[in-house]
Write a protein that holds these residues in place. Structure first.
Motif, PDB file in Angstrom:
ATOM      1  N   ARG A 105      -3.221  -2.685  -6.898  1.00  0.00           N
ATOM      2  CA  ARG A 105      -2.130  -1.717  -6.767  1.00  0.00           C
ATOM      3  C   ARG A 105      -2.192  -1.033  -5.407  1.00  0.00           C
ATOM      4  NH1 ARG A 105      -2.888   0.622 -12.799  1.00  0.00           N
ATOM      5  NH2 ARG A 105      -1.627  -0.952 -13.828  1.00  0.00           N
ATOM      6  N   GLU A 165       6.821   4.982 -14.862  1.00  0.00           N
ATOM      7  CA  GLU A 165       6.548   6.210 -14.094  1.00  0.00           C
ATOM      8  C   GLU A 165       7.676   7.231 -14.280  1.00  0.00           C
ATOM      9  OE1 GLU A 165       5.649   7.623  -9.523  1.00  0.00           O
ATOM     10  OE2 GLU A 165       5.532   5.486  -9.988  1.00  0.00           O
ATOM     11  N   ARG A 196       2.356   5.407  -5.992  1.00  0.00           N
ATOM     12  CA  ARG A 196       2.157   3.979  -6.177  1.00  0.00           C
ATOM     13  C   ARG A 196       3.377   3.232  -5.673  1.00  0.00           C
ATOM     14  NH1 ARG A 196       1.744   0.719 -11.617  1.00  0.00           N
ATOM     15  NH2 ARG A 196       1.659  -1.336 -10.660  1.00  0.00           N
ATOM     16  N   HIS A 235      -5.576   7.946  -9.256  1.00  0.00           N
ATOM     17  CA  HIS A 235      -5.522   7.899 -10.719  1.00  0.00           C
ATOM     18  C   HIS A 235      -5.912   9.224 -11.359  1.00  0.00           C
ATOM     19  CE1 HIS A 235      -4.661   3.648 -11.199  1.00  0.00           C
ATOM     20  NE2 HIS A 235      -5.590   3.364 -10.319  1.00  0.00           N
ATOM     21  N   CYS A 236      -7.115   9.736 -11.011  1.00  0.00           N
ATOM     22  CA  CYS A 236      -7.653  10.904 -11.722  1.00  0.00           C
ATOM     23  C   CYS A 236      -7.672  12.179 -10.874  1.00  0.00           C
ATOM     24  CB  CYS A 236      -9.056  10.607 -12.240  1.00  0.00           C
ATOM     25  SG  CYS A 236     -10.281  10.297 -10.943  1.00  0.00           S
ATOM     26  N   TRP A 245      -0.896   2.134  -2.840  1.00  0.00           N
ATOM     27  CA  TRP A 245      -0.507   3.541  -2.859  1.00  0.00           C
ATOM     28  C   TRP A 245      -0.228   3.999  -1.438  1.00  0.00           C
ATOM     29  CZ3 TRP A 245      -0.870   6.092  -7.658  1.00  0.00           C
ATOM     30  CH2 TRP A 245      -1.518   5.376  -8.658  1.00  0.00           C
ATOM     31  N   HIS A 285     -12.838   4.916 -11.226  1.00  0.00           N
ATOM     32  CA  HIS A 285     -11.838   3.865 -11.028  1.00  0.00           C
ATOM     33  C   HIS A 285     -12.220   2.791 -10.024  1.00  0.00           C
ATOM     34  CE1 HIS A 285      -9.549   7.211 -12.817  1.00  0.00           C
ATOM     35  NE2 HIS A 285      -9.116   6.201 -13.562  1.00  0.00           N
ATOM     36  N   CYS A 308     -14.391   5.704  -6.106  1.00  0.00           N
ATOM     37  CA  CYS A 308     -14.241   6.621  -7.226  1.00  0.00           C
ATOM     38  C   CYS A 308     -15.212   6.178  -8.318  1.00  0.00           C
ATOM     39  CB  CYS A 308     -12.803   6.587  -7.759  1.00  0.00           C
ATOM     40  SG  CYS A 308     -12.542   7.600  -9.231  1.00  0.00           S
ATOM     41  N   CYS A 345      -8.528  10.787  -5.702  1.00  0.00           N
ATOM     42  CA  CYS A 345      -8.266   9.512  -6.356  1.00  0.00           C
ATOM     43  C   CYS A 345      -6.822   9.502  -6.852  1.00  0.00           C
ATOM     44  CB  CYS A 345      -9.225   9.320  -7.532  1.00  0.00           C
ATOM     45  SG  CYS A 345      -8.866   7.845  -8.523  1.00  0.00           S
ATOM     46  N   HIS A 386      -6.094  -0.396  -4.457  1.00  0.00           N
ATOM     47  CA  HIS A 386      -7.125  -0.401  -5.490  1.00  0.00           C
ATOM     48  C   HIS A 386      -7.604  -1.835  -5.618  1.00  0.00           C
ATOM     49  CE1 HIS A 386      -8.425  -0.060  -9.885  1.00  0.00           C
ATOM     50  NE2 HIS A 386      -9.248   0.697  -9.184  1.00  0.00           N
ATOM     51  N   SER A 401      -7.326  -3.741  -9.244  1.00  0.00           N
ATOM     52  CA  SER A 401      -5.998  -4.080  -9.774  1.00  0.00           C
ATOM     53  C   SER A 401      -5.033  -4.620  -8.724  1.00  0.00           C
ATOM     54  CB  SER A 401      -5.372  -2.845 -10.428  1.00  0.00           C
ATOM     55  OG  SER A 401      -5.074  -1.877  -9.437  1.00  0.00           O
TER      56      SER A 401
END
Length: 167
Positions: free
Chosen positions: A57, A79, A68, A19-20, A59, A38, A35, A17, A52, A55
């Motif tokens: 977003r 970032e 990202r 994010h995590c 990647w 998320h 996920c 993922c 995603h 959102s």
């Protein structure tokens, strides 16, 4: 018989993922990874991006890392700020920021500029650090994906002046 690789999205049966960083399984016969923390990420085989869904977003992957793809200057600035904090806690300090050329127009209005005197030209700065932009992505393909790089040197541990009173 169906080729098993055709049952999964373009990044294979599982990814990390963005994010995590937990392992996320692909949903078979879809372009989606799910996920538990998320939500859903959709793999776009045309662009090679992971989106995603909640959102919006985007990647891209370089090596084993997800990067990202920013559409607003605040995202890239945040970032970079986080990376500077991590670097500092590891005992280093940054000496220069190199930002992907594709963000030059997006971020240029947020760079600190000083008026040069005595004919010296000074590079723009971000968080007090000189900023350069990457070579174009045709010269180095990693810059199509990664957002920035920090030049660093070993730092000196921070010591507050009042500690000297007790030494």
């Amino acid at each position: 018989m169906i080729n098993s690789s055709l049952q999964y999205p373009i990044f294979g049966p599982e990814i990390q993922c963005p994010h995590c960083r937990q392992t996320v399984p692909a949903l078979t016969l879809t372009d989606t990874y799910l996920c538990t923390r998320h939500g859903a990420f959709e793999a776009d085989p045309k662009t090679g991006e992971l989106v995603h869904l909640q959102s919006g977003r985007h990647w891209k992957q370089w090596g084993d890392e997800w990067y990202r793809q920013h559409t607003h200057a605040d995202g890239i600035r945040f970032e970079i700020h986080e990376a500077l904090d991590r670097l500092y806690t590891q005992g280093f300090r940054a000496t220069r920021v190199i930002i992907a050329e594709r963000y030059q127009e997006l971020i240029s209005g947020y760079l600190e500029r000083s008026t040069p005197w005595r004919g010296q030209s000074e590079s723009p700065k971000l968080y007090g650090l000189p900023v350069d932009f990457s070579p174009n992505s045709q010269e180095d393909s990693r810059w199509e994906v990664i957002n920035f790089d920090l030049e660093k040197e070993p730092g000196v541990p921070v010591r507050y002046p009042y500690f000297r009173l007790f030494e």
